[in-house]
Design a protein around this motif. Structure first.
Motif, short mmCIF file in Angstrom:
data_model
loop_
_atom_site.label_atom_id
_atom_site.label_comp_id
_atom_site.label_asym_id
_atom_site.label_seq_id
_atom_site.Cartn_x
_atom_site.Cartn_y
_atom_site.Cartn_z
N ALA A 110 0.84 -1.21 0.00
CA ALA A 110 0.00 0.00 0.00
C ALA A 110 0.87 1.26 0.00
N PHE A 111 1.95 1.23 0.77
CA PHE A 111 2.88 2.36 0.81
C PHE A 111 3.52 2.56 -0.57
N GLY A 112 3.94 1.47 -1.20
CA GLY A 112 4.52 1.56 -2.54
C GLY A 112 3.52 2.08 -3.56
N ALA A 113 2.28 1.62 -3.47
CA ALA A 113 1.24 2.11 -4.39
C ALA A 113 0.99 3.60 -4.18
N THR A 114 1.01 4.04 -2.94
CA THR A 114 0.83 5.47 -2.64
C THR A 114 1.99 6.28 -3.20
N MET A 115 3.21 5.79 -3.02
CA MET A 115 4.38 6.48 -3.58
C MET A 115 4.28 6.55 -5.10
N LEU A 116 3.87 5.46 -5.72
CA LEU A 116 3.74 5.41 -7.17
C LEU A 116 2.69 6.42 -7.65
N TRP A 117 1.53 6.41 -7.03
CA TRP A 117 0.42 7.26 -7.44
C TRP A 117 0.76 8.75 -7.28
N GLY A 119 3.70 10.07 -6.52
CA GLY A 119 4.96 10.41 -7.19
C GLY A 119 4.75 10.70 -8.66
N TRP A 120 3.88 9.90 -9.29
CA TRP A 120 3.58 10.12 -10.70
C TRP A 120 2.86 11.46 -10.89
N ALA A 121 1.91 11.76 -10.00
CA ALA A 121 1.20 13.04 -10.08
C ALA A 121 2.18 14.21 -9.91
N LEU A 122 3.11 14.08 -8.97
CA LEU A 122 4.11 15.13 -8.75
C LEU A 122 5.04 15.25 -9.95
N THR A 123 5.45 14.13 -10.51
CA THR A 123 6.34 14.14 -11.68
C THR A 123 5.65 14.84 -12.85
N GLN A 124 4.40 14.51 -13.09
CA GLN A 124 3.66 15.15 -14.18
C GLN A 124 3.50 16.65 -13.93
N PHE A 125 3.19 17.01 -12.69
CA PHE A 125 2.98 18.41 -12.33
C PHE A 125 4.24 19.24 -12.57
N LEU A 140 12.26 15.28 -13.07
CA LEU A 140 13.29 14.26 -12.85
C LEU A 140 13.60 14.08 -11.37
N ARG A 141 13.34 15.12 -10.56
CA ARG A 141 13.60 15.01 -9.13
C ARG A 141 12.63 14.05 -8.45
N SER A 142 11.40 13.97 -8.94
CA SER A 142 10.42 13.08 -8.30
C SER A 142 10.26 11.76 -9.05
N LEU A 143 10.89 11.61 -10.19
CA LEU A 143 10.79 10.35 -10.94
C LEU A 143 11.35 9.15 -10.16
N PRO A 144 12.50 9.28 -9.47
CA PRO A 144 12.96 8.14 -8.66
C PRO A 144 11.97 7.73 -7.57
N LEU A 145 11.26 8.70 -7.00
CA LEU A 145 10.21 8.40 -6.01
C LEU A 145 9.12 7.54 -6.64
N THR A 146 8.72 7.90 -7.84
CA THR A 146 7.68 7.17 -8.56
C THR A 146 8.13 5.74 -8.88
N ILE A 147 9.33 5.62 -9.40
CA ILE A 147 9.87 4.30 -9.75
C ILE A 147 10.03 3.45 -8.50
N CYS A 148 10.53 4.04 -7.43
CA CYS A 148 10.69 3.32 -6.17
C CYS A 148 9.35 2.80 -5.67
N GLY A 149 8.32 3.63 -5.72
CA GLY A 149 7.00 3.20 -5.28
C GLY A 149 6.49 2.00 -6.07
N GLY A 150 6.67 2.05 -7.38
CA GLY A 150 6.26 0.92 -8.22
C GLY A 150 7.02 -0.35 -7.89
N MET A 151 8.32 -0.20 -7.64
CA MET A 151 9.12 -1.39 -7.32
C MET A 151 8.77 -1.94 -5.94
N ILE A 152 8.53 -1.07 -4.96
CA ILE A 152 8.13 -1.54 -3.64
C ILE A 152 6.80 -2.28 -3.73
#
Length: 175
Positions: A110-117, A119-125, A140-152
């Protein structure tokens, strides 16, 4: 009876894919760490020897730190090297321990899904804004957060699949 000892085909495939993802993350984080060291050395050389500080090093270093921290954290979830408190799981009976492990994995997913969701919104913004001094996308600063969330999320679901298929071999260590 021998079928019980053979790994499940789906888990074997999943482990192969996860292993490649982890290998790529290790190469990226290792390369970023070496590059970060070289960049900071160059910044110090520029400041004290050349008397001309390269200002672009700081924003680039922050990008590398984000990459190292978030990809490293995701690898830690897969490899079970992340920080955890296992004392309570170690003192309960095995069936209760299994329930606690599944709950922990579900919370991590759930934490990873939240980071992914988010993080993706922040990356797009932030994507159409530029990082000062280097001119790259702020996203690019928030893209690693997004990728990390998906991997978790993926790694935690993989851990739960192993538990439900009776193939979870994690060992808590408090040494």
């Amino acid at each position: 009876m021998d079928d019980m000892k053979e790994p499940h085909a789906g888990l074997n495939f999943m482990d192969k894919i996860y292993g490649k993802i982890v290998w790529i993350c290790r190469v990226l984080t290792g390369t970023a760490l070496v590059s970060l060291t070289v960049l900071l050395g160059y910044q110090v050389f520029g400041r004290y020897v050349l008397n001309d500080t390269p200002t672009w090093v700081d924003p680039l270093s922050l990008l590398m730190i984000m990459l190292i921290a978030f990809l490293g954290a995701a690898v830690g979830v897969q490899d079970h090297t992340h920080l955890s408190v296992a004392v309570f799981r170690n003192i309960v009976p095995p069936k209760v321990r299994t329930v606690m492990v599944v709950i922990t994995d579900a919370i991590m997913a759930a934490f990873g899904a939240t980071m992914l969701w988010y993080g993706w919104a922040l990356t797009q913004f932030k994507w159409n804004t530029q990082i000062p001094l280097i001119g790259w996308s702020e996203g690019l600063r928030s893209l690693p957060l997004t990728i990390c969330g998906g991997m978790i999320l993926l790694f935690s679901l993989g851990h739960m699949a192993r538990v439900f298929l009776g193939r979870d071999h994690r060992v808590d260590s408090i040494e």
